[in-house]
Enzyme design. Sequence first.
Site, PDB file in Angstrom:
ATOM      1  CB  THR A  67      -0.631  15.906  -5.008  1.00  0.00           C
ATOM      2  OG1 THR A  67      -1.496  15.212  -5.903  1.00  0.00           O
ATOM      3  CG2 THR A  67       0.384  14.940  -4.431  1.00  0.00           C
ATOM      4  CG  ASN A  81       0.410  19.595  -6.852  1.00  0.00           C
ATOM      5  OD1 ASN A  81       0.424  19.258  -5.669  1.00  0.00           O
ATOM      6  ND2 ASN A  81      -0.364  19.026  -7.750  1.00  0.00           N
ATOM      7  CE  LYS A  89       1.503  12.068  -8.047  1.00  0.00           C
ATOM      8  NZ  LYS A  89       0.219  12.792  -7.841  1.00  0.00           N
ATOM      9  CG  ASP A  90       8.886  15.900  -5.966  1.00  0.00           C
ATOM     10  OD1 ASP A  90       8.351  16.779  -5.276  1.00  0.00           O
ATOM     11  OD2 ASP A  90       8.801  15.882  -7.208  1.00  0.00           O
ATOM     12  NE  ARG A  91       2.497  16.836  -6.350  1.00  0.00           N
ATOM     13  CZ  ARG A  91       2.797  16.565  -7.618  1.00  0.00           C
ATOM     14  NH1 ARG A  91       4.035  16.707  -8.046  1.00  0.00           N
ATOM     15  NH2 ARG A  91       1.874  16.162  -8.469  1.00  0.00           N
TER      16      ARG A  91
END
Length: 551
Positions: free
Chosen positions: A84, A105, A166-168
Site C-alpha cells: 500500500t 508499509n 488509511k493514513d498512508r
Amino acid sequence: MKSLRTLTLLSAALLLAACANQAPPATSAQAGKPKLVVFLVVDGLPQRQVTAYRDQLAPDGFARFLDRGAWFSDAHYGYSFTVTAAGHATMLTGAYPHRTGIIGNEWKDVNTGQDVYCTGDTSATYIGNKTQPLDGTSPRNLKVETVGDVLRRADPRSKVIGISGKDRGAILPAGKTGTAYMYMTGTGEFASTTHYMPAHPAWVNAFNAGKRADRYFKAEWKPLLPDAAYARSIPDSQPWYGPAGGKLPMTMGVPADDKPGPAFYSALLRSPYADVLSLEFARAAIAGEQLGADDAPDILAISLSGHDYVNHRWSAESRLSHDHFLHLDRMLEAFFRDLDATIGRDNYIAVLTADHGFMPPPEVSQSRGLTAGRLSGSQTLGRVNAELEKRFGAPKLAQFLSASALVLDRKLMAERGLQFDTVAEAARAVLAAEPAIAAAYTRRELETGSRAGAPFFEAMRKSWNRDISGDVQYALAANWMMTSSSSIATHGSPHPYDTNVPILAWGPRWVSPGQRAARVEVADIAPTLAAVLGVAPPSASEGRPLPFRGP
Ligand SMILES: [Zn+2]
C-alpha cells in the site's frame, strides 16, 4: 511474398503501437488546464476485477471510464514489493521505492532494529484524536516531491488535499505540501495532524459533529444484486475464512455493543461504508476549500480503503469482494453526478488507479491445481541461520526480515572477522533454494546491477533503497504468501496479479475514449498529470507521459 507483406503489416502495426505509446497527453496549451484533478485510488483492486463484472456495472460509474474514458488495460507497477505505502508513494511522484524511500508499509531500521512506519512521525499528532507511537502522521519519510508539490510551487493558490480510510493512503498522495485527512477507527471521524495545521477548519468540525459513521451502527451490508448475479464468485462462508467467517448480509458492529465504539468503526473499513464516508468527506472538502472554483488548478486525491480490507479478509475471488466492487461502482456514479453539478463536466479530469492488485488465496490456487501455500517468516529465518552457522560458525547472523529483505548482523560479522559479501551470498543461496521464493539478490548485486536480465532483478532493484533496505532482497514465488494471522490472501509480489492494476482516465477535454492495450506503468501517471496541469514533472519521476489523447 505473403510472408513479406505480413511482416510489413506487422512492422507497420508495431510502429503504430509504438507511436501511440509515445503520443503526448493533452497538454494545458492545447486544452486549457482543468480546475480540479480528481485522483481516485481503490486500495487493493487488481485489474482483473475491473473487467470481471463489466456486464453488472451502473451506466455512469466505472463505465464512464471504460466506455467514455481512456482505459489502460496492461498497466503495471515496475517494482516487486507491491504494498500500500509503496504504491501510494509512487502514484503522484512518478518514482518507485528505490527513489521515494517508501519501501514498505513498515520496515526495521537496519542499524538499530527499531520499527519504522512509512508515515510515522512522533513529532505530530492527530487533531482531536488519540495517537499511538507508530501511527501515520506526516510525509517525513517520503524523499521526493509529488505533482501536487510542483503545482503548489508554481502557484501557491493551488490546493492539494488527500483523503483516505488509511493514513498512508491520504498522506503519501498529498505529498510534502498538501494536506491529508484520514479516517479514525477510534471515533469514526476524519482528522488531520499537527504536521499540517494547529486545528481543523470549521468545515471539518462541522462534518465530524454530524457523527456520520454512527448512521451505519447495526446497518446491514446487503448484496446489491440477486443471488444469481454472483455465480461467478466464490460463495460465502468458506471454511478457510477462519473463525470470524464471512457472509452477506452482514451487520455492522459487534452484536453485544449497545453503542458505536472502536470495534464498530474498524468494521466499517471492511464494508462499503468507510468508502461512502470518505467520498462524503471529499464532497465536504470541495465545498469547504472551494476546490475547482478558481483558475488555479487543485488536486483532490481520494483513496478508498475498503476493498483492500475486504480482499485480505475474504479474497478478491469472493462474493463479498464482488459485491463490494459493485457498491464502489454505484458510489462512483453518485460522486461523478455531484462533481458534474458542482465542478462542471468540462472543468475536471478524473483518474483512477490502485496501489497494488491481489493474489488468489492459496486454497483457490490449490483447487486450480497450482502449487501454492504460506511461508513462515520466522521458520525461514531459522533455516537461513542454521545454514550460516554451519558454514561460518556464528549463530544468528541473519537478524530479521524487513520489507521483503533479510538483514544481516554487521556487528557480529565484524567481531568474527567474516566478509559481508561472503555471508550475504551464502544467505542469498539459502533463500533462493526455498521453493516458496522466486528470486533473491544480495546488496552488492542490487547496488551494482550485476544480475541484469535475471528473473525479477530489475523490479527488485526498484523496490530496494540502499539506505533503508536490507542485505538480501527476496521475492515470493507465484501464489505463495507469508503466514499471516489476519489475512487469507495478500499482495506484495512481482507477479501480474499484484502488479497489474487499472489506470483509468476521464475528462472529455483532455482524454479521448478507448482501451489502450500497450503496457504502461503506474510511474507514468505523475508526468501525465503534470503535462495536463502545465507544470514540470516531479523531479524524481521515472515515468513517461501516457497517451491520454491517442490512439
Ligand atoms: Zn493497499
